[in-house]
Design a protein around this motif. Sequence first.
Motif, short mmCIF file in Angstrom:
data_model
loop_
_atom_site.label_atom_id
_atom_site.label_comp_id
_atom_site.label_asym_id
_atom_site.label_seq_id
_atom_site.Cartn_x
_atom_site.Cartn_y
_atom_site.Cartn_z
N ARG A 45 54.57 34.67 38.72
CA ARG A 45 55.27 33.61 37.99
C ARG A 45 54.35 32.88 37.01
O ARG A 45 54.76 31.92 36.37
CB ARG A 45 55.81 32.59 38.99
CG ARG A 45 56.99 33.12 39.77
CD ARG A 45 57.47 32.11 40.78
NE ARG A 45 58.66 32.57 41.47
CZ ARG A 45 59.89 32.38 41.02
NH1 ARG A 45 60.10 31.72 39.90
NH2 ARG A 45 60.93 32.84 41.69
N GLY A 46 53.11 33.25 36.96
CA GLY A 46 52.19 32.59 36.04
C GLY A 46 51.77 31.20 36.49
O GLY A 46 51.22 30.41 35.72
N VAL A 47 52.02 30.89 37.77
CA VAL A 47 51.59 29.59 38.31
C VAL A 47 50.06 29.60 38.42
O VAL A 47 49.40 28.62 38.10
CB VAL A 47 52.23 29.35 39.71
CG1 VAL A 47 51.75 28.04 40.30
CG2 VAL A 47 53.74 29.40 39.61
N ALA A 48 49.53 30.75 38.84
CA ALA A 48 48.07 30.93 38.84
C ALA A 48 47.73 31.82 37.65
O ALA A 48 48.55 32.62 37.20
CB ALA A 48 47.62 31.59 40.12
N GLU A 49 46.48 31.68 37.17
CA GLU A 49 46.08 32.41 35.96
C GLU A 49 45.70 33.85 36.24
O GLU A 49 45.92 34.74 35.43
CB GLU A 49 44.84 31.74 35.36
CG GLU A 49 45.14 30.47 34.61
CD GLU A 49 43.87 29.69 34.28
OE1 GLU A 49 42.75 30.17 34.54
OE2 GLU A 49 44.03 28.57 33.76
N SER A 50 45.04 34.07 37.38
CA SER A 50 44.48 35.40 37.62
C SER A 50 44.22 35.59 39.11
O SER A 50 44.25 34.62 39.89
CB SER A 50 43.14 35.52 36.89
OG SER A 50 42.23 34.58 37.43
N GLU A 51 43.96 36.83 39.47
CA GLU A 51 43.64 37.13 40.88
C GLU A 51 42.37 36.38 41.30
O GLU A 51 42.28 35.84 42.40
CB GLU A 51 43.47 38.64 41.08
CG GLU A 51 44.76 39.40 40.85
CD GLU A 51 44.64 40.90 41.08
OE1 GLU A 51 43.88 41.31 41.96
OE2 GLU A 51 45.32 41.65 40.37
N ASP A 52 41.39 36.36 40.40
CA ASP A 52 40.14 35.67 40.72
C ASP A 52 40.38 34.18 40.95
O ASP A 52 39.79 33.57 41.85
CB ASP A 52 39.12 35.82 39.57
CG ASP A 52 38.41 37.15 39.63
OD1 ASP A 52 38.72 37.95 40.54
OD2 ASP A 52 37.56 37.41 38.76
N GLN A 53 41.23 33.60 40.13
CA GLN A 53 41.49 32.16 40.29
C GLN A 53 42.13 31.89 41.66
O GLN A 53 41.78 30.93 42.34
CB GLN A 53 42.40 31.65 39.17
CG GLN A 53 42.46 30.13 39.13
CD GLN A 53 43.72 29.59 38.44
OE1 GLN A 53 44.78 30.21 38.49
NE2 GLN A 53 43.59 28.44 37.81
#
Length: 691
Positions: free
Chosen positions: A628-636
């Motif tokens: 959903r784009g709530v988080a920016e990336s897997e790393d984040q």
Amino acid sequence: MTGYVLQHLGETKLELGPSGVGDGHWRTGRDGDDILWLVLDKRGTGTNTISEDVIRELDAHIAAAQKEVPKALVIRSAKQSGFAAGADITSFDAMSDVGAANLLKQGHDVLDRIEGLPCPTVCVVHGAALGAGFELALACDYRIAVDGASFAFPEVQLGLHPGLGGTFRLPALIDPTEAMTLMLTGKTAYTKHARSLGIADQIVEERHVAAAVQDAVDGKMTKQEQGLKARALGFEAARSLVARQMRSQTEQKAPKEHYPAPHALIELWEEHGDDRSDMQRGEIASFAKLLETDTSKNLRRVFFLRQKLKDAGRGEDDIAHVHVIGAGAMGSEIAAMAAIKGKRVTLSDVATDPLGCAMKQAVQICKNKHLSRIETRDALDRLMPDPQGYGIGRADLVIEAAPEKMDLKEKIYSGLKGKMKADAILASNTSSLSVDELTKYAPAKTRFAGLHFLNPVSKIDLVEVVKGDATNARTLNRLAVFCGAIGKLPATVGDYPGFVVNRALTPYLMEAMVLMEEGVTKEVIDTAALQFGMPMGPVTLADQVGLDIGLHVAESLRDNLEKPLATISAVLRKKIDDGDLGRKSGKGFYEWADGTPHPDADMVEAPQDLTDRLILPMLDACVEVLRRGVAESEDQIDGAMIFATGWAPFRGGPMHYARSRGIDDIILRLKELEKAHGPRFTPDEGWQALG
Ligand code: NAD
């Protein structure tokens, strides 16, 4: 040349020049008394690391000193930031097994030659001497600590143990059990403690360094003798006894299966603690082996995840004055942390008692953070109780940390209209209300956002900076940089129920409640989570968070998420009705009067799918927030979960774990769980994009 050393070496009347060797990481010069100064000023960075090229250059300088022996050798740092931060971790990945051992041998050789110089050798430490930096200091005859200096071996946090002589030099210098404790825990020995342990021979203020060096050179500095205990531990039988105790204590905090490094260190010391050269060979071999373990690779990943989040918090925030509304559990610690880190802070509340408690809490936090008397005084001077809210008009940032009620927050925000400075930001610490909903009442919509600190603020590094639809980029950036400025790690996330961290954590807590209702004991549930590597089982965590707060978050998520969550269990409601709210009331699912519970259950009877039932819904929620784009990336996500919840760091984070276990395997397993237990386990559609 860094101003720091020029300024402080003034008294030695020494002109230090670039060495002309290699890249010139070392500044060198002999003073009028023929004392050779080697000053580390690593090029292109504000922090010294002991990298391969730094060692290579040092090698050349020591070779020159061996040829023309000076009256004494002094090693120190030119950086304002401190002595040295340890080895260069970026180089670890490139070190192959064989290559690592060879490189380490070269480093050992240089340090051995420093130790073997026929003249006195002195290390002056200001700020932190970490890892390889500490090991370099240990190779010298004397260590002079400038007030505020600290020493630590943080290698265990990278799945390693010291690799440049620390494992035998420190136990030979101080009480070996104290030395082992420092290496096994990664704890810091601050100046006075370092002096009492015998690590530092003298503590001085910067302006007295030259005189202290002279004392060391003239043999006037007395060194602490190792006690009887050290001699006793020269015997294998005594070492074995102590090693057994160390093993069982270490196993509790860092099980061998997940964290092999501290156990390897204990074995090394038990076997070779009476023979320096065996210890040296063993240290090199063991370090090279540990470098290749998944644990160390994943923990190094965690180090870089931290760096990435830190990078997001760098810059100039233009926030000098912060006003905090609400001096409760959260507001008081947010205010204290901001004041400690140099912000001017005013703190208001409708009641006066919380303001008094907040000031006491600030003193305690300063103590826990080992601030000096002067630093504490300055921090407290910057923190002002402000019951009337006079600070609101002067603040660059107003943080609202009032109770979690929409109508109350609405009232507070309307009271702020026309009072805040033109460019000031308003941020809410809400954990379960919608930032977009709150924006409706904010005085300036583009300068409103969520700033979700986690409890306890002084201990949890992560802060979610929550972007509302109207929040502008400048506000987000200023908030992220503000987090960095007060020593926190910002993760900018979208407005979604539970944001990232609570969205992922809630199913873990709720599944534990369902399991209890099914008759699985809390000890078995918690033990399963601990065995997976979580820092705390879900039942203990629920107690710690507060069952009422947990219920509130769960209810709000249940009402706002598309995906069904587990039914909120009757067990939980009953506890709350009985007033058993968890740690804060002395009793929740566990009794807390006797201290933190340490469940360790026999797992023979545990349901076979127990661990997956607890862990996989967390991974699924992570995939949902990513899709959903709530988080920016897997790393984040990995960084956020590790630094907010302590999520099994040796597994490298939930997304990294999902990838190492195999995306297809997880989808399959979730489908099995869905069949057995219901749609709360239905795999999120985002998994497909990861496969
Ligand atoms: P708390 O009840 O401990 O403190 C709230 C304080 O606000 C109290 O001291 C109260 O007197 C004061 N207050 C009430 N009305 C006020 C008003 N009109 N103006 C000024 N002060 C007022 O609450 P808390 O746990 O610190 O939570 C504060 C916020 O932080 C909430 O939004 C909560 O959701 C969020 N949060 C809490 C936690 C947690 O674990 N406690 C974690 C993350 C976020």
